[in-house]
Write a protein that holds these residues in place. Structure first.
Motif, PDB file in Angstrom:
ATOM      1  N   ASN A   1       0.836  -1.201   0.000  1.00  0.00           N
ATOM      2  CA  ASN A   1       0.000   0.000   0.000  1.00  0.00           C
ATOM      3  C   ASN A   1       0.872   1.254   0.000  1.00  0.00           C
ATOM      4  OD1 ASN A   1      -2.501   1.391   0.107  1.00  0.00           O
ATOM      5  ND2 ASN A   1      -2.310   1.619   2.322  1.00  0.00           N
ATOM      6  N   GLN A   2       1.958   1.214   0.767  1.00  0.00           N
ATOM      7  CA  GLN A   2       2.876   2.354   0.793  1.00  0.00           C
ATOM      8  C   GLN A   2       3.697   2.446  -0.494  1.00  0.00           C
ATOM      9  OE1 GLN A   2       5.279   2.482   4.355  1.00  0.00           O
ATOM     10  NE2 GLN A   2       3.546   3.185   5.588  1.00  0.00           N
ATOM     11  N   PHE A   3       4.058   1.300  -1.064  1.00  0.00           N
ATOM     12  CA  PHE A   3       4.784   1.324  -2.337  1.00  0.00           C
ATOM     13  C   PHE A   3       3.964   2.063  -3.400  1.00  0.00           C
ATOM     14  CE2 PHE A   3       7.042  -2.992  -1.370  1.00  0.00           C
ATOM     15  CZ  PHE A   3       7.749  -2.380  -0.356  1.00  0.00           C
ATOM     16  N   ALA A   4       2.645   1.882  -3.346  1.00  0.00           N
ATOM     17  CA  ALA A   4       1.766   2.540  -4.306  1.00  0.00           C
ATOM     18  C   ALA A   4       1.867   4.054  -4.177  1.00  0.00           C
ATOM     19  CB  ALA A   4       0.330   2.081  -4.097  1.00  0.00           C
ATOM     20  N   ILE A   5       1.942   4.543  -2.951  1.00  0.00           N
ATOM     21  CA  ILE A   5       2.081   5.987  -2.726  1.00  0.00           C
ATOM     22  C   ILE A   5       3.439   6.473  -3.207  1.00  0.00           C
ATOM     23  CG2 ILE A   5       2.122   7.807  -0.975  1.00  0.00           C
ATOM     24  CD1 ILE A   5       0.301   6.038   0.752  1.00  0.00           C
ATOM     25  N   LEU A   6       4.497   5.739  -2.835  1.00  0.00           N
ATOM     26  CA  LEU A   6       5.853   6.112  -3.243  1.00  0.00           C
ATOM     27  C   LEU A   6       5.984   6.144  -4.762  1.00  0.00           C
ATOM     28  CD1 LEU A   6       7.896   3.956  -0.684  1.00  0.00           C
ATOM     29  CD2 LEU A   6       7.656   6.448  -0.667  1.00  0.00           C
ATOM     30  N   GLY A   7       5.468   5.106  -5.428  1.00  0.00           N
ATOM     31  CA  GLY A   7       5.544   5.038  -6.884  1.00  0.00           C
ATOM     32  C   GLY A   7       4.752   6.146  -7.549  1.00  0.00           C
ATOM     33  N   SER A   8       3.586   6.472  -6.993  1.00  0.00           N
ATOM     34  CA  SER A   8       2.755   7.541  -7.553  1.00  0.00           C
ATOM     35  C   SER A   8       3.457   8.893  -7.467  1.00  0.00           C
ATOM     36  CB  SER A   8       1.416   7.613  -6.809  1.00  0.00           C
ATOM     37  OG  SER A   8       0.639   6.482  -7.053  1.00  0.00           O
ATOM     38  N   LEU A   9       4.046   9.167  -6.307  1.00  0.00           N
ATOM     39  CA  LEU A   9       4.760  10.431  -6.117  1.00  0.00           C
ATOM     40  C   LEU A   9       5.966  10.529  -7.051  1.00  0.00           C
ATOM     41  CD1 LEU A   9       4.655  10.627  -2.211  1.00  0.00           C
ATOM     42  CD2 LEU A   9       3.373  12.056  -3.809  1.00  0.00           C
ATOM     43  N   TYR A  10       6.667   9.428  -7.208  1.00  0.00           N
ATOM     44  CA  TYR A  10       7.838   9.390  -8.102  1.00  0.00           C
ATOM     45  C   TYR A  10       7.417   9.642  -9.547  1.00  0.00           C
ATOM     46  CZ  TYR A  10      12.135   7.504 -10.233  1.00  0.00           C
ATOM     47  OH  TYR A  10      13.284   7.337 -10.961  1.00  0.00           O
ATOM     48  N   SER A  11       6.360   8.967  -9.970  1.00  0.00           N
ATOM     49  CA  SER A  11       5.855   9.132 -11.332  1.00  0.00           C
ATOM     50  C   SER A  11       5.380  10.558 -11.574  1.00  0.00           C
ATOM     51  CB  SER A  11       4.712   8.142 -11.583  1.00  0.00           C
ATOM     52  OG  SER A  11       4.172   8.289 -12.873  1.00  0.00           O
ATOM     53  N   GLN A  12       4.713  11.116 -10.593  1.00  0.00           N
ATOM     54  CA  GLN A  12       4.140  12.452 -10.749  1.00  0.00           C
ATOM     55  C   GLN A  12       5.181  13.560 -10.716  1.00  0.00           C
ATOM     56  OE1 GLN A  12       1.076  13.328  -7.872  1.00  0.00           O
ATOM     57  NE2 GLN A  12       0.790  15.432  -8.577  1.00  0.00           N
ATOM     58  N   TYR A  13       6.067  13.529  -9.718  1.00  0.00           N
ATOM     59  CA  TYR A  13       6.952  14.669  -9.510  1.00  0.00           C
ATOM     60  C   TYR A  13       8.306  14.575 -10.215  1.00  0.00           C
ATOM     61  CZ  TYR A  13       3.526  16.326  -6.159  1.00  0.00           C
ATOM     62  OH  TYR A  13       2.368  16.777  -5.589  1.00  0.00           O
ATOM     63  N   VAL A  14       8.770  13.365 -10.461  1.00  0.00           N
ATOM     64  CA  VAL A  14      10.055  13.229 -11.171  1.00  0.00           C
ATOM     65  C   VAL A  14       9.835  13.105 -12.671  1.00  0.00           C
ATOM     66  CG1 VAL A  14      12.163  11.861 -11.415  1.00  0.00           C
ATOM     67  CG2 VAL A  14      11.168  12.214  -9.145  1.00  0.00           C
ATOM     68  N   TYR A  15       8.759  12.409 -13.081  1.00  0.00           N
ATOM     69  CA  TYR A  15       8.517  12.199 -14.509  1.00  0.00           C
ATOM     70  C   TYR A  15       7.318  12.961 -15.056  1.00  0.00           C
ATOM     71  CZ  TYR A  15      12.077   8.587 -14.373  1.00  0.00           C
ATOM     72  OH  TYR A  15      13.274   7.924 -14.232  1.00  0.00           O
ATOM     73  N   GLY A  16       6.635  13.724 -14.193  1.00  0.00           N
ATOM     74  CA  GLY A  16       5.589  14.613 -14.669  1.00  0.00           C
ATOM     75  C   GLY A  16       4.308  13.960 -15.138  1.00  0.00           C
ATOM     76  N   VAL A  17       3.981  12.767 -14.640  1.00  0.00           N
ATOM     77  CA  VAL A  17       2.745  12.080 -15.007  1.00  0.00           C
ATOM     78  C   VAL A  17       1.612  12.589 -14.113  1.00  0.00           C
ATOM     79  CG1 VAL A  17       1.557   9.863 -15.224  1.00  0.00           C
ATOM     80  CG2 VAL A  17       4.001  10.043 -15.756  1.00  0.00           C
TER      81      VAL A  17
END
Length: 312
Positions: free
Chosen positions: A156-172
């Motif tokens: 469940n936490q991995f999902a949050i970490l991955g979402s933040l990474y995708s959004q803020y580092v790769y702009g998704v």
């Protein structure tokens, strides 16, 4: 900005790491400095031999190397002058803003967790990697090796970490999250995925779209794919062979070219208090260059602050 690089890490170090650093430096701004950790005199000598001004880099003398077959915890404590131990010491003190290495993965994980430590609220950090999408771009897969055994709360936490990474580092924007499973139905899977599904479904911090089967990994089905580290590592190693097989068969294709690890540089450890990136052991200068540039992107995005806010 100061980007720390372990010059001694990797099968082709220090030649590969020095050449990669030189290429990365060419595209960095003047206030973005690469800090080379290794044998200082040797590093300066190699840079001069490449016809490059040694003043373009910063240096930290760390002559010892932690080899791939050394025990991570013992090596970190018994080799304080190693490039990895020195790198994490500087990162902890705030003297560098990120640290990257293509060396011992276990030592990088141990170093990250015992120096900069896990962000409060995060149960366990995860390693993320990129998976190419058939049309264009790529998704994020995590965990791919930090945690072979997981609990539902961790996924469940991995999902949050991955979402933040995708959004803020790769702009998704509002990245879609899928749970890697053996079927699309909610009740499918093993004890881990069945227990994780309702947690993801109720998680208001992510855009959960349900289960993702193996056939969905290279599609637009999701932007973030969540799984335990055992499953993720098997998928990662399988995906890496796609590019190798196409080369051996003399088959040229743009999609399979995007499986080339060199393009992505390295895999970040998500959930620790500073940007830490692990490179492939066989990293070429191109991979090292892209690992450094990923470090830059993670620093600029203030990604760590976003995680802290999410878990506060």
């Amino acid at each position: 900005m100061k980007i720390g690089l372990d010059v001694l890490g990797g099968d082709y170090a220090p030649n590969s790491t020095i050449l990669g650093a030189i290429e990365a430096q060419k595209v960095l701004k003047s206030d973005q400095r690469i800090v080379l950790l290794g044998d200082e005199e040797e590093n300066k000598k190699r840079i001069e031999e490449a016809g490059v001004d040694i003043s373009l880099f910063d240096y930290v003398h760390a002559p010892e190397n932690i080899s791939m077959n050394e025990h991570p915890t013992k090596a970190i404590t018994q080799k304080p002058n190693s490039s990895v131990a020195k790198g994490f010491d500087l990162l902890k003190k705030g003297e560098i803003d990120s640290f990257a290495s293509a060396g011992n993965t276990g030592a990088m994980l141990v170093g990250a967790m015992f120096s900069v430590k896990t962000i409060p609220g995060v149960i366990r950090p995860a390693i993320a990697t990129n998976v190419p999408k058939l049309k264009s771009g790529f998704g994020i897969l995590l965990d791919v090796g930090a945690n072979a055994d997981c609990k539902p709360e961790m996924l469940n936490q991995f999902a949050i970490l991955g979402s933040l990474y995708s959004q803020y580092v790769y702009g998704v924007d509002n990245p879609k999250v899928g749970l890697v499973n053996i079927g699309e139905e909610e009740e499918k899977g093993n004890l881990l995925t069945i227990s994780t599904y309702p947690l993801l479904k109720e998680n208001t911090k992510i855009n959960f779209i349900g289960n993702a089967e193996g056939r969905d990994l290279f599609s637009d089905h999701a932007d973030v794919f969540v799984c335990d580290g055992f499953t993720g590592n098997v998928v990662l190693k399988l995906a890496e062979t796609f590019y190798v097989v196409t080369l051996k068969k003399g088959f040229k294709d743009e999609f399979f070219d995007r499986f080339n690890y060199e393009r992505y540089g390295g895999s970040p450890i998500l959930g620790v208090n500073a940007p830490v990136i692990i490179g492939h052991g066989i990293s070429t200068p191109e991979a090292i260059k892209n690992m450094i540039l990923l470090s830059k992107d993670m620093i600029e995005s203030k990604f760590i602050d976003k995680i802290k806010s999410a878990f506060n």
